[in-house]
Scaffold this motif. Sequence first.
Motif, mmCIF file in Angstrom:
data_model
loop_
_atom_site.group_PDB
_atom_site.id
_atom_site.type_symbol
_atom_site.label_atom_id
_atom_site.label_comp_id
_atom_site.label_asym_id
_atom_site.label_seq_id
_atom_site.Cartn_x
_atom_site.Cartn_y
_atom_site.Cartn_z
ATOM 1 N N CYS A 42 1.084 -1.049 0.173
ATOM 2 C CA CYS A 42 -0.037 0.089 -0.036
ATOM 3 C C CYS A 42 0.743 1.207 0.029
ATOM 4 O O CYS A 42 0.527 2.250 -0.435
ATOM 5 C CB CYS A 42 -0.978 -0.161 1.545
ATOM 6 N N ASN A 43 2.065 1.071 0.523
ATOM 7 C CA ASN A 43 2.882 2.271 0.664
ATOM 8 C C ASN A 43 3.799 2.471 -0.543
ATOM 9 O O ASN A 43 4.624 3.745 -0.513
ATOM 10 C CB ASN A 43 3.778 2.063 1.909
ATOM 11 N N ASP A 44 3.511 1.736 -1.634
ATOM 12 C CA ASP A 44 4.394 1.809 -2.768
ATOM 13 C C ASP A 44 3.938 3.203 -3.648
ATOM 14 O O ASP A 44 2.618 3.218 -3.948
ATOM 15 C CB ASP A 44 4.342 0.569 -3.534
ATOM 16 N N PRO A 45 5.096 4.171 -3.811
ATOM 17 C CA PRO A 45 4.182 5.359 -4.467
ATOM 18 C C PRO A 45 3.739 5.186 -6.001
ATOM 19 O O PRO A 45 3.061 5.919 -6.535
ATOM 20 C CB PRO A 45 5.433 6.212 -4.697
ATOM 21 N N SER A 46 4.003 4.065 -6.330
ATOM 22 C CA SER A 46 3.361 3.512 -7.692
ATOM 23 C C SER A 46 2.295 2.584 -7.662
ATOM 24 O O SER A 46 1.749 2.301 -8.647
ATOM 25 C CB SER A 46 4.581 2.955 -8.563
ATOM 26 N N LEU A 47 1.606 2.676 -6.640
ATOM 27 C CA LEU A 47 0.455 1.680 -6.359
ATOM 28 C C LEU A 47 -0.700 2.097 -7.274
ATOM 29 O O LEU A 47 -0.828 3.014 -7.581
ATOM 30 C CB LEU A 47 -0.172 2.005 -4.673
ATOM 31 N N ASN A 48 -1.227 0.924 -7.932
ATOM 32 C CA ASN A 48 -2.286 1.088 -8.750
ATOM 33 C C ASN A 48 -3.173 1.941 -8.046
ATOM 34 O O ASN A 48 -4.031 1.513 -7.005
ATOM 35 C CB ASN A 48 -2.831 -0.350 -9.178
ATOM 36 N N PRO A 49 -3.750 2.961 -8.792
ATOM 37 C CA PRO A 49 -4.641 3.913 -8.135
ATOM 38 C C PRO A 49 -6.159 3.065 -8.031
ATOM 39 O O PRO A 49 -6.910 3.451 -7.081
ATOM 40 C CB PRO A 49 -4.984 5.117 -9.235
ATOM 41 N N ASP A 50 -6.282 1.966 -8.801
ATOM 42 C CA ASP A 50 -7.636 1.209 -8.587
ATOM 43 C C ASP A 50 -7.705 0.548 -7.387
ATOM 44 O O ASP A 50 -8.622 0.276 -6.650
ATOM 45 C CB ASP A 50 -7.483 0.117 -9.620
ATOM 46 N N TYR A 51 -6.287 0.305 -6.684
ATOM 47 C CA TYR A 51 -6.178 -0.635 -5.405
ATOM 48 C C TYR A 51 -6.287 0.451 -4.379
ATOM 49 O O TYR A 51 -6.992 0.041 -3.314
ATOM 50 C CB TYR A 51 -4.888 -0.984 -5.178
ATOM 51 N N ALA A 52 -6.008 1.678 -4.402
ATOM 52 C CA ALA A 52 -6.251 2.701 -3.504
ATOM 53 C C ALA A 52 -7.710 3.142 -3.352
ATOM 54 O O ALA A 52 -8.276 3.428 -2.222
ATOM 55 C CB ALA A 52 -5.347 3.819 -3.772
ATOM 56 N N ALA A 53 -8.377 3.134 -4.762
ATOM 57 C CA ALA A 53 -9.762 3.733 -4.501
ATOM 58 C C ALA A 53 -10.737 2.511 -4.294
ATOM 59 O O ALA A 53 -11.771 2.812 -4.164
ATOM 60 C CB ALA A 53 -9.975 4.086 -6.019
ATOM 61 N N ALA A 54 -10.298 1.277 -4.024
ATOM 62 C CA ALA A 54 -11.071 -0.174 -3.831
ATOM 63 C C ALA A 54 -11.714 0.263 -2.558
ATOM 64 O O ALA A 54 -10.793 0.591 -1.332
ATOM 65 C CB ALA A 54 -10.295 -1.320 -3.910
ATOM 66 N N SER A 55 -12.982 -0.244 -2.241
ATOM 67 C CA SER A 55 -13.519 -0.466 -0.953
ATOM 68 C C SER A 55 -12.632 -1.231 -0.008
ATOM 69 O O SER A 55 -12.701 -0.994 1.055
ATOM 70 C CB SER A 55 -14.937 -0.913 -1.075
ATOM 71 N N MET A 56 -12.002 -2.123 -0.725
ATOM 72 C CA MET A 56 -11.139 -3.112 0.251
ATOM 73 C C MET A 56 -9.820 -2.643 0.501
ATOM 74 O O MET A 56 -8.886 -3.413 0.694
ATOM 75 C CB MET A 56 -11.226 -4.306 -0.732
ATOM 76 N N GLN A 62 -13.684 9.166 6.120
ATOM 77 C CA GLN A 62 -13.693 9.130 4.392
ATOM 78 C C GLN A 62 -14.976 8.300 4.164
ATOM 79 O O GLN A 62 -15.375 7.329 5.034
ATOM 80 C CB GLN A 62 -12.581 8.253 4.092
ATOM 81 N N ILE A 63 -15.393 8.669 3.035
ATOM 82 C CA ILE A 63 -16.661 7.814 2.487
ATOM 83 C C ILE A 63 -16.218 7.155 1.363
ATOM 84 O O ILE A 63 -15.936 7.525 0.309
ATOM 85 C CB ILE A 63 -17.838 8.657 2.121
ATOM 86 N N LYS A 64 -16.615 5.803 1.306
ATOM 87 C CA LYS A 64 -16.581 4.755 0.046
ATOM 88 C C LYS A 64 -17.888 3.834 0.105
ATOM 89 O O LYS A 64 -17.875 2.824 0.624
ATOM 90 C CB LYS A 64 -15.188 3.933 0.053
ATOM 91 N N GLN A 65 -18.629 4.564 -0.545
ATOM 92 C CA GLN A 65 -20.032 3.678 -0.533
ATOM 93 C C GLN A 65 -20.166 2.833 -1.685
ATOM 94 O O GLN A 65 -21.544 2.461 -1.818
ATOM 95 C CB GLN A 65 -21.150 4.452 0.031
ATOM 96 N N SER A 66 -19.172 2.706 -2.580
ATOM 97 C CA SER A 66 -19.536 2.222 -3.821
ATOM 98 C C SER A 66 -18.437 1.222 -4.071
ATOM 99 O O SER A 66 -17.487 1.447 -3.528
ATOM 100 C CB SER A 66 -19.555 3.133 -5.171
ATOM 101 N N LEU A 67 -18.427 0.183 -5.212
ATOM 102 C CA LEU A 67 -17.500 -0.810 -5.155
ATOM 103 C C LEU A 67 -16.389 -0.278 -6.569
ATOM 104 O O LEU A 67 -17.038 0.053 -7.643
ATOM 105 C CB LEU A 67 -18.037 -2.209 -5.513
#
Length: 285
Positions: free
Chosen positions: A229-243, A256-261
């Motif tokens: 998670c701390n990789d500066p080149s982390l895939n943005p889809d991973y950071a945006a994920a609910s998981m 923070q609010i993440k109410q969608s998948l």
Amino acid sequence: MVTFTRRVFRKFLMPVAQQLYLEVLATIGVSIIVCSCALYSPSGAEKVIKTCYVPTDQATTLSGHWANIPIPIAFHQGDFTASEMLSMTNAADTWNKFYTASQGHTAIDYGGSAASPRLSASPDANLAGTLCYNGIMQAGAFNGNVVIYKLGSWPFAANAMALTQFCKNSATPLPNFYMAVLEINYQNFFVDGVGKYPDLTSIILHEFGHLAGLNHSCEGSAKSGTPNCNDPSLNPDYAAASMFPSFGFSQAGLGQIKQSLGSNDQSRANCLYNPVTTTPVTPTH
């Protein structure tokens, strides 16, 4: 500017029982804007991903699945207000709408209706240390419920907002779950006077992902099959994920609010139950 600090915490208790924590750190210092840029929302208006896909760097991020779905859940009797239960059934409905659109079946069965969901008087077997002694599956069918508990006295890590613990049997391509509980930290979060007000729907949406069989989209250190998670080149889809494994708070204490998948949540979730793909994914566990 909204300031978030993000960290990860994950812990294993015993070989047959796995705990997955959702952690938050409310200190200020790292300026990170987290965008939940999902393709699917509770409205169902956005595109739904219908293919099963687990990226190579996420090969170990499927923890298992149930032999049958939908997964029956129940709220521990007397624990939650109607408003709190509605927030959690909203999270269930988000998963149900996704799976219905993607694979033609629901994922979470809370019984009755959102206004009157299923209740249970069963004591918390996790706190009693007997969680994996029994199960709620028999001959591939459910004979019990996954119960959700409110814990006003939280015996786990103080910065963990919620905990999903499940028991599983070895199987291929994924282990089979046979028992689980979901516990929510009402000592350090969700209550007046602690200065932290996370969004309950967002938190339970994440925990229901664990309940279905998803591990975090990344973890706090690099290892084979799990992104850092701390990789500066982390895939943005991973950071945006609910998981994504942690939630943040602003300086004003707003959660923070993440109410969608997100797309990564959806593509991995499709690999858990009746994957509709010509290229099955076999995780390496």
